[in-house]
Design a protein around this motif. Structure first.
Motif, PDB file in Angstrom:
ATOM      1  N   HIS A  22       0.840  -1.202   0.000  1.00 16.13           N
ATOM      2  CA  HIS A  22       0.000   0.000   0.000  1.00 16.13           C
ATOM      3  C   HIS A  22       0.876   1.253   0.000  1.00 16.13           C
ATOM      4  N   ALA A  23       1.958   1.230   0.787  1.00 13.36           N
ATOM      5  CA  ALA A  23       2.864   2.380   0.840  1.00 13.36           C
ATOM      6  C   ALA A  23       3.530   2.616  -0.511  1.00 13.36           C
ATOM      7  N   ARG A  24       3.880   1.548  -1.198  1.00 17.80           N
ATOM      8  CA  ARG A  24       4.489   1.694  -2.531  1.00 17.80           C
ATOM      9  C   ARG A  24       3.523   2.377  -3.498  1.00 17.80           C
ATOM     10  N   ARG A  25       2.259   1.945  -3.469  1.00 19.22           N
ATOM     11  CA  ARG A  25       1.278   2.537  -4.384  1.00 19.22           C
ATOM     12  C   ARG A  25       1.082   4.023  -4.090  1.00 19.22           C
ATOM     13  N   GLU A  26       0.972   4.362  -2.804  1.00 17.71           N
ATOM     14  CA  GLU A  26       0.804   5.770  -2.440  1.00 17.71           C
ATOM     15  C   GLU A  26       2.027   6.589  -2.855  1.00 17.71           C
ATOM     16  N   ALA A  27       3.216   6.042  -2.604  1.00 18.72           N
ATOM     17  CA  ALA A  27       4.443   6.765  -2.945  1.00 18.72           C
ATOM     18  C   ALA A  27       4.537   6.993  -4.451  1.00 18.72           C
ATOM     19  N   ALA A  28       4.177   5.986  -5.224  1.00 17.20           N
ATOM     20  CA  ALA A  28       4.245   6.114  -6.682  1.00 17.20           C
ATOM     21  C   ALA A  28       3.349   7.252  -7.164  1.00 17.20           C
ATOM     22  N   GLU A  29       2.164   7.374  -6.576  1.00 20.12           N
ATOM     23  CA  GLU A  29       1.246   8.445  -6.970  1.00 20.12           C
ATOM     24  C   GLU A  29       1.806   9.816  -6.598  1.00 20.12           C
ATOM     25  N   ILE A  30       2.352   9.932  -5.381  1.00 15.08           N
ATOM     26  CA  ILE A  30       2.891  11.217  -4.924  1.00 15.08           C
ATOM     27  C   ILE A  30       4.114  11.613  -5.736  1.00 15.08           C
ATOM     28  N   LEU A  31       5.002  10.648  -5.976  1.00 12.17           N
ATOM     29  CA  LEU A  31       6.230  10.947  -6.713  1.00 12.17           C
ATOM     30  C   LEU A  31       5.940  11.265  -8.175  1.00 12.17           C
ATOM     31  N   ALA A  32       4.914  10.629  -8.738  1.00 15.16           N
ATOM     32  CA  ALA A  32       4.541  10.936 -10.121  1.00 15.16           C
ATOM     33  C   ALA A  32       4.053  12.373 -10.235  1.00 15.16           C
ATOM     34  N   GLU A  33       3.417  12.849  -9.180  1.00 11.60           N
ATOM     35  CA  GLU A  33       2.899  14.221  -9.179  1.00 11.60           C
ATOM     36  C   GLU A  33       4.002  15.243  -8.914  1.00 11.60           C
ATOM     37  N   LYS A  34       4.908  14.919  -7.975  1.00 12.72           N
ATOM     38  CA  LYS A  34       5.930  15.890  -7.574  1.00 12.72           C
ATOM     39  C   LYS A  34       7.219  15.783  -8.376  1.00 12.72           C
ATOM     40  N   GLY A  35       7.466  14.595  -8.947  1.00 15.15           N
ATOM     41  CA  GLY A  35       8.721  14.398  -9.662  1.00 15.15           C
ATOM     42  C   GLY A  35       9.791  13.866  -8.739  1.00 15.15           C
ATOM     43  N   THR A  36      10.571  12.905  -9.218  1.00 19.43           N
ATOM     44  CA  THR A  36      11.559  12.242  -8.364  1.00 19.43           C
ATOM     45  C   THR A  36      12.872  13.001  -8.265  1.00 19.43           C
ATOM     46  N   GLY A  37      13.046  14.051  -9.045  1.00 22.47           N
ATOM     47  CA  GLY A  37      14.318  14.769  -9.023  1.00 22.47           C
ATOM     48  C   GLY A  37      14.385  15.868  -7.987  1.00 22.47           C
ATOM     49  N   GLN A  38      13.364  15.979  -7.142  1.00 20.49           N
ATOM     50  CA  GLN A  38      13.293  17.078  -6.185  1.00 20.49           C
ATOM     51  C   GLN A  38      13.847  16.729  -4.804  1.00 20.49           C
ATOM     52  N   GLY A  39      14.336  15.514  -4.614  1.00 21.53           N
ATOM     53  CA  GLY A  39      14.866  15.118  -3.315  1.00 21.53           C
ATOM     54  C   GLY A  39      14.616  13.647  -3.054  1.00 21.53           C
ATOM     55  N   ARG A  40      14.934  13.212  -1.826  1.00 16.03           N
ATOM     56  CA  ARG A  40      14.713  11.815  -1.470  1.00 16.03           C
ATOM     57  C   ARG A  40      13.224  11.492  -1.506  1.00 16.03           C
ATOM     58  N   PRO A  41      12.862  10.297  -1.971  1.00 16.96           N
ATOM     59  CA  PRO A  41      11.443   9.930  -2.017  1.00 16.96           C
ATOM     60  C   PRO A  41      10.740  10.116  -0.677  1.00 16.96           C
ATOM     61  N   TYR A  42      11.385   9.716   0.427  1.00 16.99           N
ATOM     62  CA  TYR A  42      10.731   9.833   1.730  1.00 16.99           C
ATOM     63  C   TYR A  42      10.420  11.287   2.060  1.00 16.99           C
ATOM     64  N   ASP A  43      11.373  12.172   1.813  1.00 18.81           N
ATOM     65  CA  ASP A  43      11.158  13.587   2.115  1.00 18.81           C
ATOM     66  C   ASP A  43      10.007  14.157   1.296  1.00 18.81           C
ATOM     67  N   LEU A  44       9.875  13.714   0.050  1.00 15.86           N
ATOM     68  CA  LEU A  44       8.789  14.195  -0.804  1.00 15.86           C
ATOM     69  C   LEU A  44       7.440  13.651  -0.344  1.00 15.86           C
ATOM     70  N   VAL A  45       7.425  12.378   0.052  1.00 15.31           N
ATOM     71  CA  VAL A  45       6.166  11.750   0.464  1.00 15.31           C
ATOM     72  C   VAL A  45       5.614  12.396   1.727  1.00 15.31           C
ATOM     73  N   VAL A  46       6.497  12.747   2.683  1.00 12.72           N
ATOM     74  CA  VAL A  46       6.023  13.290   3.963  1.00 12.72           C
ATOM     75  C   VAL A  46       6.100  14.813   4.020  1.00 12.72           C
ATOM     76  N   ALA A  47       6.381  15.454   2.898  1.00 13.07           N
ATOM     77  CA  ALA A  47       6.591  16.907   2.897  1.00 13.07           C
ATOM     78  C   ALA A  47       5.411  17.668   3.488  1.00 13.07           C
ATOM     79  N   ASP A  48       4.201  17.230   3.201  1.00 12.87           N
ATOM     80  CA  ASP A  48       3.010  17.939   3.674  1.00 12.87           C
ATOM     81  C   ASP A  48       2.346  17.235   4.854  1.00 12.87           C
ATOM     82  N   ALA A  49       3.080  16.343   5.507  1.00 16.55           N
ATOM     83  CA  ALA A  49       2.504  15.534   6.586  1.00 16.55           C
ATOM     84  C   ALA A  49       2.494  16.305   7.908  1.00 16.55           C
ATOM     85  N   LEU A  50       1.816  15.733   8.905  1.00 16.08           N
ATOM     86  CA  LEU A  50       1.717  16.353  10.228  1.00 16.08           C
ATOM     87  C   LEU A  50       3.048  16.269  10.961  1.00 16.08           C
ATOM     88  N   ASP A  51       3.313  17.288  11.778  1.00 13.24           N
ATOM     89  CA  ASP A  51       4.589  17.366  12.481  1.00 13.24           C
ATOM     90  C   ASP A  51       4.485  16.874  13.919  1.00 13.24           C
TER      91      ASP A  51
END
Length: 487
Positions: A446-475
């Motif tokens: 499930h995490a792979r599918r969610e990450a693929a959707e987020i990374l497809a939207e944001k682009g993988t060249g903007q930083g580490r995948p984890y940082d991009l996936v949680v960029a807008d997450a709760l602190d």
């Protein structure tokens, strides 16, 4: 004539012929009575008062259909039966045959049967069995595997041999069985059931009416005949019957929550201050913390663990193996020694001292495998066994820097609502407690599918995948607190 001394049919201890006949007759009568009694009990079970013959509700409901579910019968049938079942459920197994017999009693083309998975959370074998049935369906052998699983109460032992006996390729079958698509379909079925009020198995939706529990062949016959008669009275062609019935049907009754949540991410009830499994959290991965797996992994698991927690001992080896072999999973370890475990903090400090010498995981595995008291002497003995510089180890294990690292992990865990060990944040999603291999695979998929959707939207060249996936997450979790427990 028998030789002298040879036993005959009337030797002492054996019945005479007429006595034997009477005994056989008595046994026959007893067997007949027992058979009648057994039949009566089975009849009482299948016709027991708590099994409803009438629908659960008079309202029609519309079950969400993907269109690729296992199905018997034509799409333009007078009656559509949608079954929600669990292969480990004994009532599902016992109720399947009467339904099939009642369908066969109807005229050809009168009924179509659609199968949907509803693996209950307390049935350990149910999800693997549902996965196997999904693979069988994709390869054209659903009903054969369906019957086989019911006979075995969902046990998939010897599955490979049975699959081969059906003429299927076991390797292809296994690949489909453990695919993300299989788990997504099972999740989808559970959600569809939850939306129409399914709360147990077996459950059936007959032309939009919900029925709960197994029933006899005659009861099913009456239900199907009545549904057919109602459909015929609509005065529309058979091909339009189901769509006509669904026009005014309800999409949802109750709160729409499937029992136990989605199989891919079942979680216990939240405690006060606990993280929310439906939210995503920006948990720092910690570049200086022990980790396995590539930094650019698509999925990052931040684990909070306690060295004296027995449940952590079960989960961590699965995570280690996955991170070492998957190629797209990174495991980051953070300490969360519980106050109820008196030597957990000392063990955490020892492991972090080993981390300074590049041997955290060797020390970790020694500690969790050790069954004696985790005394300072025992921990130092382990340090020696894995080849640490003991002078440096003694200095580090007593240093304020190591103590601060452990305290920082605990504070971080509390900030993000950790209330028990083990706790994982999988790409920021909260998962509490020890998980089976099957559940862990589902969560990661499930995490792979969610990450693929987020990374497809944001682009993988903007930083580490984890940082991009949680960029807008709760602190963090508001007012998070608690000492925690192992589970």
């Amino acid at each position: 004539m028998s030789p002298e001394g040879a036993p005959t049919a009337t030797t002492e201890g054996a019945p005479a012929p007429d006595r034997a006949k009477k005994g056989q007759t008595a046994l026959g009568v007893l067997g007949f009575v027992l058979a009648l009694g057994f039949g009566f009990l089975v009849g009482k079970w299948i016709n027991r008062p708590d099994v409803q013959v009438e629908p659960v509700t008079g309202d029609r409901v519309r079950v969400a259909l993907r269109g690729d579910e296992p199905m018997l019968g034509p799409k333009d049938a007078w009656v559509t039966v949608i079954e929600f079942a669990d292969f480990e459920c004994p009532y599902c197994a016992k109720g399947a045959k009467p339904l099939m017999e009642a369908i066969e009693d109807m005229d050809d083309g009168d009924v179509r049967l659609i199968f949907k998975h509803y693996p209950l959370p307390f049935h350990r074998k149910a999800v693997p069995a549902a996965r196997a049935a999904y693979a069988a369906h994709k390869l054209g052998k659903f009903w054969e595997v369906h019957d086989w699983l019911y006979e075995r109460r969902g046990d998939i032992g010897d599955l490979r041999g049975f699959v081969a006996s059906l003429g299927l390729d076991p390797e292809e079958f296994t690949q489909i069985m453990f695919s993300d698509e299989a788990m997504a379909a099972i999740d989808d079925d559970m959600i569809a059931g939850g939306r129409v009020g399914v709360s147990g198995t077996p459950a059936y939706v007959v032309n939009g009416h919900v029925y709960s529990g197994a029933r006899s062949r005659d009861q099913w016959g009456a239900i199907l005949e009545r549904a057919k008669a109602d459909a015929e009275r609509l005065g529309v062609p058979k091909a339009e019957v189901y769509a006509t019935l669904m026009k005014d049907a309800k999409d949802r009754i109750g709160d729409g929550t499937p029992v136990g949540g989605k199989p891919s991410a079942r979680v216990p009830k939240r405690a006060p201050g606990e993280a929310d499994a439906l939210a995503r959290y920006k948990v720092p991965a910690g570049d200086d913390r022990p980790a396995i797996g590539p930094e650019d992994a698509q999925v990052t698991v931040v684990l909070f663990s306690d060295f004296q927690c027995p449940f952590c001992r079960r989960l961590v080896p699965l995570l280690e193996e996955t991170a070492r072999t998957a190629g797209d999973v990174r495991l980051v370890f953070r300490n969360f020694p519980l106050p109820s475990h008196p030597r957990a903090e000392a063990a955490a400090k020892a492991a972090m001292a080993a981390h300074r010498q590049g041997k955290f995981w060797e020390m970790h595995d020694r500690i969790v495998a050790y069954r004696g008291p985790l005394s300072d002497e025992a921990l130092e003995r382990m340090a020696k066994e894995i080849g640490l510089d003991l002078d440096r180890y003694r200095t580090d294990v007593a240093s304020p820097e190591i103590a601060a690292q452990v305290a920082e992990d605990v504070a971080l865990g509390k900030r993000f609502g950790v209330v028990a060990t083990p706790t994982m944040f999988v790409n920021g999603r909260y998962v509490r407690g020890a998980q089976s291999r099957d559940t862990l695979d589902s969560v990661l998929g499930h995490a792979r599918r969610e990450a693929a959707e987020i990374l497809a939207e944001k682009g993988t060249g903007q930083g580490r995948p984890y940082d991009l996936v949680v960029a807008d997450a709760l602190d963090g979790v508001p007012e998070a607190q608690g000492e925690g427990r192992g589970e």
